[in-house]
Every structure is written in C-alpha cells, then in structure tokens.
Design a protein around this motif. Structure first.
Motif, PDB file in Angstrom:
ATOM      1  N   GLN A  55       0.846  -1.193   0.000  1.00  0.00           N
ATOM      2  CA  GLN A  55       0.000   0.000   0.000  1.00  0.00           C
ATOM      3  C   GLN A  55       0.881   1.243   0.000  1.00  0.00           C
ATOM      4  O   GLN A  55       1.722   1.417   0.882  1.00  0.00           O
ATOM      5  N   THR A  56       0.716   2.098  -1.009  1.00  0.00           N
ATOM      6  CA  THR A  56       1.540   3.302  -1.134  1.00  0.00           C
ATOM      7  C   THR A  56       0.657   4.537  -1.213  1.00  0.00           C
ATOM      8  O   THR A  56      -0.518   4.462  -1.589  1.00  0.00           O
ATOM      9  N   ASP A  57       1.222   5.678  -0.867  1.00  0.00           N
ATOM     10  CA  ASP A  57       0.481   6.934  -0.932  1.00  0.00           C
ATOM     11  C   ASP A  57       0.285   7.402  -2.371  1.00  0.00           C
ATOM     12  O   ASP A  57      -0.769   7.945  -2.730  1.00  0.00           O
ATOM     13  N   ASP A  58       1.301   7.205  -3.205  1.00  0.00           N
ATOM     14  CA  ASP A  58       1.281   7.758  -4.561  1.00  0.00           C
ATOM     15  C   ASP A  58       0.659   6.841  -5.603  1.00  0.00           C
ATOM     16  O   ASP A  58       0.070   7.318  -6.582  1.00  0.00           O
ATOM     17  N   PHE A  59       0.782   5.509  -5.411  1.00  0.00           N
ATOM     18  CA  PHE A  59       0.372   4.582  -6.467  1.00  0.00           C
ATOM     19  C   PHE A  59      -0.686   3.574  -6.011  1.00  0.00           C
ATOM     20  O   PHE A  59      -1.010   2.644  -6.742  1.00  0.00           O
ATOM     21  N   GLY A  60      -1.235   3.753  -4.802  1.00  0.00           N
ATOM     22  CA  GLY A  60      -2.258   2.837  -4.310  1.00  0.00           C
ATOM     23  C   GLY A  60      -1.691   1.500  -3.875  1.00  0.00           C
ATOM     24  O   GLY A  60      -0.541   1.409  -3.429  1.00  0.00           O
ATOM     25  N   ASN A  61      -2.504   0.452  -3.983  1.00  0.00           N
ATOM     26  CA  ASN A  61      -2.091  -0.889  -3.570  1.00  0.00           C
ATOM     27  C   ASN A  61      -1.362  -1.561  -4.735  1.00  0.00           C
ATOM     28  O   ASN A  61      -1.977  -2.015  -5.695  1.00  0.00           O
ATOM     29  N   VAL A  62      -0.042  -1.617  -4.642  1.00  0.00           N
ATOM     30  CA  VAL A  62       0.792  -2.005  -5.785  1.00  0.00           C
ATOM     31  C   VAL A  62       1.166  -3.488  -5.704  1.00  0.00           C
ATOM     32  O   VAL A  62       1.697  -3.946  -4.691  1.00  0.00           O
ATOM     33  N   PRO A  63       0.915  -4.265  -6.765  1.00  0.00           N
ATOM     34  CA  PRO A  63       1.402  -5.648  -6.813  1.00  0.00           C
ATOM     35  C   PRO A  63       2.911  -5.664  -7.046  1.00  0.00           C
ATOM     36  O   PRO A  63       3.426  -4.950  -7.911  1.00  0.00           O
ATOM     37  N   CYS A  64       3.614  -6.479  -6.263  1.00  0.00           N
ATOM     38  CA  CYS A  64       5.074  -6.520  -6.299  1.00  0.00           C
ATOM     39  C   CYS A  64       5.545  -7.949  -6.551  1.00  0.00           C
ATOM     40  O   CYS A  64       5.127  -8.875  -5.845  1.00  0.00           O
ATOM     41  N   ASN A  65       6.410  -8.123  -7.531  1.00  0.00           N
ATOM     42  CA  ASN A  65       6.857  -9.452  -7.931  1.00  0.00           C
ATOM     43  C   ASN A  65       8.198  -9.841  -7.335  1.00  0.00           C
ATOM     44  O   ASN A  65       9.072  -8.994  -7.116  1.00  0.00           O
ATOM     45  N   GLY A  66       8.348 -11.139  -7.125  1.00  0.00           N
ATOM     46  CA  GLY A  66       9.635 -11.755  -6.844  1.00  0.00           C
ATOM     47  C   GLY A  66       9.721 -13.030  -7.664  1.00  0.00           C
ATOM     48  O   GLY A  66       8.776 -13.398  -8.359  1.00  0.00           O
ATOM     49  N   LEU A  67      10.848 -13.714  -7.567  1.00  0.00           N
ATOM     50  CA  LEU A  67      11.044 -14.934  -8.353  1.00  0.00           C
ATOM     51  C   LEU A  67      11.544 -16.059  -7.468  1.00  0.00           C
ATOM     52  O   LEU A  67      12.418 -15.847  -6.617  1.00  0.00           O
ATOM     53  N   ILE A  68      10.985 -17.256  -7.680  1.00  0.00           N
ATOM     54  CA  ILE A  68      11.464 -18.475  -7.047  1.00  0.00           C
ATOM     55  C   ILE A  68      12.093 -19.339  -8.126  1.00  0.00           C
ATOM     56  O   ILE A  68      11.479 -19.587  -9.164  1.00  0.00           O
ATOM     57  N   VAL A  69      13.313 -19.786  -7.891  1.00  0.00           N
ATOM     58  CA  VAL A  69      14.004 -20.703  -8.796  1.00  0.00           C
ATOM     59  C   VAL A  69      14.161 -22.032  -8.075  1.00  0.00           C
ATOM     60  O   VAL A  69      14.568 -22.072  -6.904  1.00  0.00           O
ATOM     61  N   SER A  70      13.845 -23.136  -8.738  1.00  0.00           N
ATOM     62  CA  SER A  70      13.903 -24.437  -8.083  1.00  0.00           C
ATOM     63  C   SER A  70      14.614 -25.469  -8.949  1.00  0.00           C
ATOM     64  O   SER A  70      14.598 -25.390 -10.179  1.00  0.00           O
ATOM     65  N   ASN A  71      15.232 -26.426  -8.285  1.00  0.00           N
ATOM     66  CA  ASN A  71      15.830 -27.572  -8.970  1.00  0.00           C
ATOM     67  C   ASN A  71      16.135 -28.641  -7.929  1.00  0.00           C
ATOM     68  O   ASN A  71      16.692 -28.341  -6.868  1.00  0.00           O
ATOM     69  N   ASN A  72      15.740 -29.873  -8.234  1.00  0.00           N
ATOM     70  CA  ASN A  72      16.077 -31.007  -7.374  1.00  0.00           C
ATOM     71  C   ASN A  72      15.659 -30.774  -5.917  1.00  0.00           C
ATOM     72  O   ASN A  72      16.400 -31.058  -4.984  1.00  0.00           O
ATOM     73  N   LYS A  73      14.444 -30.218  -5.748  1.00  0.00           N
ATOM     74  CA  LYS A  73      13.847 -29.967  -4.424  1.00  0.00           C
ATOM     75  C   LYS A  73      14.591 -28.916  -3.606  1.00  0.00           C
ATOM     76  O   LYS A  73      14.494 -28.895  -2.372  1.00  0.00           O
ATOM     77  N   GLU A  74      15.334 -28.051  -4.270  1.00  0.00           N
ATOM     78  CA  GLU A  74      15.946 -26.895  -3.617  1.00  0.00           C
ATOM     79  C   GLU A  74      15.421 -25.632  -4.286  1.00  0.00           C
ATOM     80  O   GLU A  74      15.004 -25.655  -5.445  1.00  0.00           O
TER      81      GLU A  74
END
Length: 251
Positions: A55-74
């Motif tokens: 939640q921001t004052d200037d841009f409202g409720n902003v969706p924010c991305n991250g990334l998950i990288v996986s391999n061999n159960k890690e």
C-alpha cells in the motif's frame, strides 16, 4: 545385431529428447497458490513468480513481484514478499506443499517491496545475500539487514543448477541487481525493468540518466533470455528490456 541394437538405442534417445523438448515447449503458466496476500504463478518448469501487495500513498495498492528458482527440491528466492505475513505463506507453500529446501533469499535492492519480509526468512534460518550497497542502505534506514554481501556478482547452487545475481549499474536505485537462471534463461529484472506500457514509477532514489545504459548492459549480458520478470506487472520476454531502455531514453 549390435548395429541394430545401437540404432534402436539412438532412436530411443532421440525420441526421449524430442518428447522432453515438446513438454518444455508446451508448458503453460498457471497459478499454483492464491490468497489475499500472495499469488504464486509457475511461469516455467522450474521458476515461479510470487506477487504480494504494498500500500503506497502515490500509487495505491501495488502488486510486487519476486522470483522463485527451483531444482532437485531446492529453491532460491529473489525478493521477499512485502511483509512477514506474505513471507510466511510463501515459505509454508515451499516447504510444506512442495517440500523444497530454501537455500537463500536475495533482495535485489533496499526498498520494502524487496526486503519487507526479510525478518521472516531469518527466523527460519534461511541465509540472505545482497549487494553491499543494499546492506549499507538498509542499515541507514534501520531496515532488516541482509546477512551476506557481494560486490559485483554472486553465484549460488540450486540443486544441480545455479543462479547468478549481478550488479550492472544504477537505475531504479543505486544498488539494484538482477537475477538470472541460466538453465531456463529466466531473468528477474526487479524494479530496474518495467512491464510493457508502464510509466516511470517512483523515482525518488533513481539515477534516471544511468538507467537506460544499465539495462543495455543487462541485455548484452543475456542475449539468450527467454523470460523477463519485472518488479511490478506482467512478465514477458526481452521486449521488456527494449521498452525500459526506450522509456528512460525519452526526455
């Protein structure tokens, strides 16, 4: 007989290779977890975009991305959800549902949409890594501070593969880095990279003059990139890099 047997083995290997290539080509992204605080979308066979809200004052409720990288159960994660609640949901899904061991969290710059949930990772004894500039800026603002620093680049193993985090120059902030997963050619650009047709967004900590040149370096370093995930908005391909360069080259 030996020639026939060898030919059969060769044909079998070719068929398996083609089947595997077809599976990769036919992969369709899908939402695998959804709540009010967090959405997890599988975007390639071994990467997931996590989206939380700020939640921001200037841009409202902003969706924010991250990334998950996986391999061999890690797994390794770029950017935290925006708060500890979202982070706990993310870790529960990764550890209890997917049975992944989370090797590391890497905030790509010092803003709260990158490290707002960092304390929850530390509470689960998951090590954090960040550009030394990110650590200094987090300390200045009394934010939760990443534990381990790097200067130019960082490579970490994830299963039988690896990820790279690298600083190419200033842009959205003085410390922004990007993440790359070579085996699937997925780039996490964070807030350095804009979704198609986005505006310039928050520029309070930006170096606008350096921004397009920094993205040019990213583009040159990863010419084979197939998927590009921005800090906010829809992921896409290398066109996001071109759009960002053009956006900040325009006066």
């Amino acid at each position: 007989m030996r020639i026939i047997t060898a030919l059969c083995i060769c044909l079998l290997c070719m068929n398996l290779f083609q089947a595997n290539a077809q599976r990769k080509a036919s992969f369709k992204p899908k939402v695998v977890f959804k709540s009010d605080e967090l959405i997890i979308t599988q975007i390639t066979p071994h990467t997931y975009q996590h989206t939380s809200y700020l939640q921001t004052d200037d841009f409202g409720n902003v969706p924010c991305n991250g990334l998950i990288v996986s391999n061999n159960k890690e797994a390794i994660i770029f950017d935290t959800p925006t708060n500890d609640k979202g982070t706990e949901l993310l870790l529960k899904w990764l550890q209890d549902t997917q049975h992944f061991k989370v090797n590391a969290i890497i905030p790509t710059h010092f803003h709260s949409d990158c490290l707002g949930g960092l304390q929850a990772f530390h509470s689960h004894n998951i090590p954090s890594y960040a550009n030394y500039k990110t650590i200094a800026l987090a300390q200045e603002r009394n934010f939760t501070v990443p534990q381990n620093s790097f200067t130019d680049s960082l490579a970490l193993p994830v299963g039988k593969e690896h990820i790279v985090a690298k600083f190419f120059g200033e842009g959205h902030t003085r410390d922004n880095v990007v993440g790359y997963f070579p085996s699937e050619k997925v780039l996490f650009g964070g807030c350095l990279i804009k979704e198609i047709d986005a505006g310039k967004g928050f520029l309070g900590d930006a170096n606008v003059a350096a921004w397009p040149g920094t993205v040019e370096k990213v583009k040159a370093a990863y010419p084979q990139v197939k998927v590009v995930v921005p800090g906010h908005g829809e992921y896409g391909n290398s066109k996001l890099l071109d759009f960002t360069i053009q956006l900040f080259s325009t006066k």
